[in-house]
Design a protein around this motif. Structure first.
Motif, mmCIF file in Angstrom:
data_model
loop_
_atom_site.group_PDB
_atom_site.id
_atom_site.type_symbol
_atom_site.label_atom_id
_atom_site.label_comp_id
_atom_site.label_asym_id
_atom_site.label_seq_id
_atom_site.Cartn_x
_atom_site.Cartn_y
_atom_site.Cartn_z
ATOM 1 N N ALA A 137 33.867 35.110 37.459
ATOM 2 C CA ALA A 137 35.343 36.545 36.679
ATOM 3 C C ALA A 137 34.202 37.885 36.205
ATOM 4 O O ALA A 137 34.982 39.198 36.608
ATOM 5 C CB ALA A 137 36.066 35.706 35.887
ATOM 6 N N ARG A 138 34.267 37.087 35.160
ATOM 7 C CA ARG A 138 32.771 38.066 34.559
ATOM 8 C C ARG A 138 31.962 39.312 35.487
ATOM 9 O O ARG A 138 32.169 40.639 34.961
ATOM 10 C CB ARG A 138 32.123 38.214 33.553
ATOM 11 C CG ARG A 138 31.389 39.145 32.287
ATOM 12 C CD ARG A 138 30.341 37.992 31.652
ATOM 13 N NE ARG A 138 29.051 39.332 30.949
ATOM 14 C CZ ARG A 138 28.153 38.682 30.374
ATOM 15 N NH1 ARG A 138 27.831 37.679 30.543
ATOM 16 N NH2 ARG A 138 27.630 40.294 29.765
ATOM 17 N N HIS A 139 31.347 38.574 35.996
ATOM 18 C CA HIS A 139 30.379 39.724 37.112
ATOM 19 C C HIS A 139 31.689 40.690 38.115
ATOM 20 O O HIS A 139 31.684 41.161 38.120
ATOM 21 C CB HIS A 139 29.851 39.283 37.897
ATOM 22 C CG HIS A 139 28.477 38.124 36.666
ATOM 23 N ND1 HIS A 139 27.531 38.800 36.404
ATOM 24 C CD2 HIS A 139 28.609 36.912 36.844
ATOM 25 C CE1 HIS A 139 26.517 37.923 35.677
ATOM 26 N NE2 HIS A 139 27.134 37.022 35.650
ATOM 27 N N GLN A 140 32.450 39.830 38.553
ATOM 28 C CA GLN A 140 33.483 40.904 39.304
ATOM 29 C C GLN A 140 34.251 41.560 38.596
ATOM 30 O O GLN A 140 34.269 43.296 39.074
ATOM 31 C CB GLN A 140 34.925 39.280 40.466
ATOM 32 C CG GLN A 140 34.146 38.861 41.199
ATOM 33 C CD GLN A 140 33.877 39.609 42.473
ATOM 34 O OE1 GLN A 140 34.578 40.891 42.615
ATOM 35 N NE2 GLN A 140 32.681 39.406 42.873
ATOM 36 N N THR A 142 39.940 44.480 28.729
ATOM 37 C CA THR A 142 40.348 42.810 28.208
ATOM 38 C C THR A 142 40.008 41.874 29.024
ATOM 39 O O THR A 142 40.015 41.443 28.505
ATOM 40 C CB THR A 142 41.990 43.572 27.878
ATOM 41 O OG1 THR A 142 41.938 44.810 27.184
ATOM 42 C CG2 THR A 142 42.615 42.261 27.289
ATOM 43 N N TYR A 143 40.627 42.201 30.357
ATOM 44 C CA TYR A 143 40.077 40.565 30.860
ATOM 45 C C TYR A 143 39.053 40.777 31.101
ATOM 46 O O TYR A 143 38.240 39.204 30.785
ATOM 47 C CB TYR A 143 40.331 41.552 32.626
ATOM 48 C CG TYR A 143 41.479 42.001 32.662
ATOM 49 C CD1 TYR A 143 43.075 41.322 32.614
ATOM 50 C CD2 TYR A 143 41.960 41.916 33.949
ATOM 51 C CE1 TYR A 143 44.003 41.461 32.417
ATOM 52 C CE2 TYR A 143 42.882 42.605 34.813
ATOM 53 C CZ TYR A 143 44.027 42.719 33.806
ATOM 54 O OH TYR A 143 45.670 42.819 34.708
ATOM 55 N N GLU A 144 37.195 41.664 30.596
ATOM 56 C CA GLU A 144 36.134 41.309 30.774
ATOM 57 C C GLU A 144 36.297 40.221 29.085
ATOM 58 O O GLU A 144 34.929 38.891 29.172
ATOM 59 C CB GLU A 144 35.007 42.348 30.528
ATOM 60 C CG GLU A 144 33.612 41.920 30.678
ATOM 61 C CD GLU A 144 32.880 43.194 30.809
ATOM 62 O OE1 GLU A 144 31.773 42.356 31.024
ATOM 63 O OE2 GLU A 144 33.181 44.560 31.675
ATOM 64 N N SER A 151 33.700 49.317 36.491
ATOM 65 C CA SER A 151 31.653 50.215 37.329
ATOM 66 C C SER A 151 31.864 51.089 37.495
ATOM 67 O O SER A 151 31.425 51.852 38.141
ATOM 68 C CB SER A 151 30.334 49.495 37.235
ATOM 69 O OG SER A 151 29.756 49.118 38.631
ATOM 70 N N LEU A 152 32.671 51.214 38.343
ATOM 71 C CA LEU A 152 33.599 51.408 39.981
ATOM 72 C C LEU A 152 34.341 52.310 39.471
ATOM 73 O O LEU A 152 34.889 53.530 40.181
ATOM 74 C CB LEU A 152 34.204 50.568 40.812
ATOM 75 C CG LEU A 152 32.426 49.887 41.105
ATOM 76 C CD1 LEU A 152 33.041 48.653 42.853
ATOM 77 C CD2 LEU A 152 31.553 50.564 41.879
ATOM 78 N N LEU A 153 35.661 52.501 38.289
ATOM 79 C CA LEU A 153 35.916 52.931 37.934
ATOM 80 C C LEU A 153 35.934 54.432 37.384
ATOM 81 O O LEU A 153 34.728 54.777 36.455
ATOM 82 C CB LEU A 153 37.437 52.408 36.781
ATOM 83 C CG LEU A 153 38.038 50.945 36.882
ATOM 84 C CD1 LEU A 153 38.239 50.560 35.648
ATOM 85 C CD2 LEU A 153 38.820 51.867 38.137
ATOM 86 N N ASP A 202 40.787 42.638 40.178
ATOM 87 C CA ASP A 202 41.612 41.317 40.343
ATOM 88 C C ASP A 202 40.831 39.943 40.933
ATOM 89 O O ASP A 202 41.490 38.826 40.468
ATOM 90 C CB ASP A 202 42.827 42.057 41.510
ATOM 91 C CG ASP A 202 44.054 43.295 41.134
ATOM 92 O OD1 ASP A 202 43.261 43.067 40.137
ATOM 93 O OD2 ASP A 202 44.380 42.954 41.812
ATOM 94 N N SER A 203 39.841 40.623 41.518
ATOM 95 C CA SER A 203 39.124 38.932 42.210
ATOM 96 C C SER A 203 38.518 38.273 40.727
ATOM 97 O O SER A 203 38.867 36.598 40.479
ATOM 98 C CB SER A 203 38.017 39.359 42.797
ATOM 99 O OG SER A 203 38.591 39.765 44.151
#
Length: 115
Positions: free
Chosen positions: A23-26, A47-49, A32-34, A9-10
């Motif tokens: 944004a890409r890093h966040q 998709t956001y990435e 990776s946490l999912l 979301d950030s």
């Protein structure tokens, strides 16, 4: 809200603020946490990435990430995710000579059958 959701979301907010690199890093961190049980969310996050990469001009990497999101969304029949991924297509149309773009755009018609 999980740490993965918060990170993505950030990242999404950073895209809206015109900061695609941050944004890409966040977003990548959030993905990776999912856990694997959240594949639908993973498809959305990818998709956001892909959108962030596209805005940065990283066309080949964006196409690969979008294609990965599309494959995942099709595999689980996530029609809203497929629509979200399809909305990225106009940004790729002027880059058909870049590696991976034609493959991604070519996969979109078959995504309709999966949805």
């Amino acid at each position: 809200m999980s740490p993965a959701d918060l990170a993505v979301d950030s990242g999404r907010c950073l895209i809206d603020l015109g900061e695609p690199g941050a944004a890409r890093h966040q977003i990548a961190h959030g993905v990776s946490l999912l856990p694997t049980a959240r594949d639908k969310t993973r498809a959305v996050f990818l998709t956001y990435e892909a959108e962030s990469l596209l805005r940065q001009g990283e066309i080949d990497q964006s196409a690969a990430t979008a294609h990965q999101a599309l494959d995942l969304a099709c595999g689980i029949g996530a029609s809203r995710c497929i629509t979200q991924i399809r909305n990225l297509a106009p940004g790729f149309r002027k880059h058909t000579r870049v590696q991976g773009v034609e493959q991604f755009l070519g996969a979109l018609p078959s995504a309709d059958a999966a949805a």
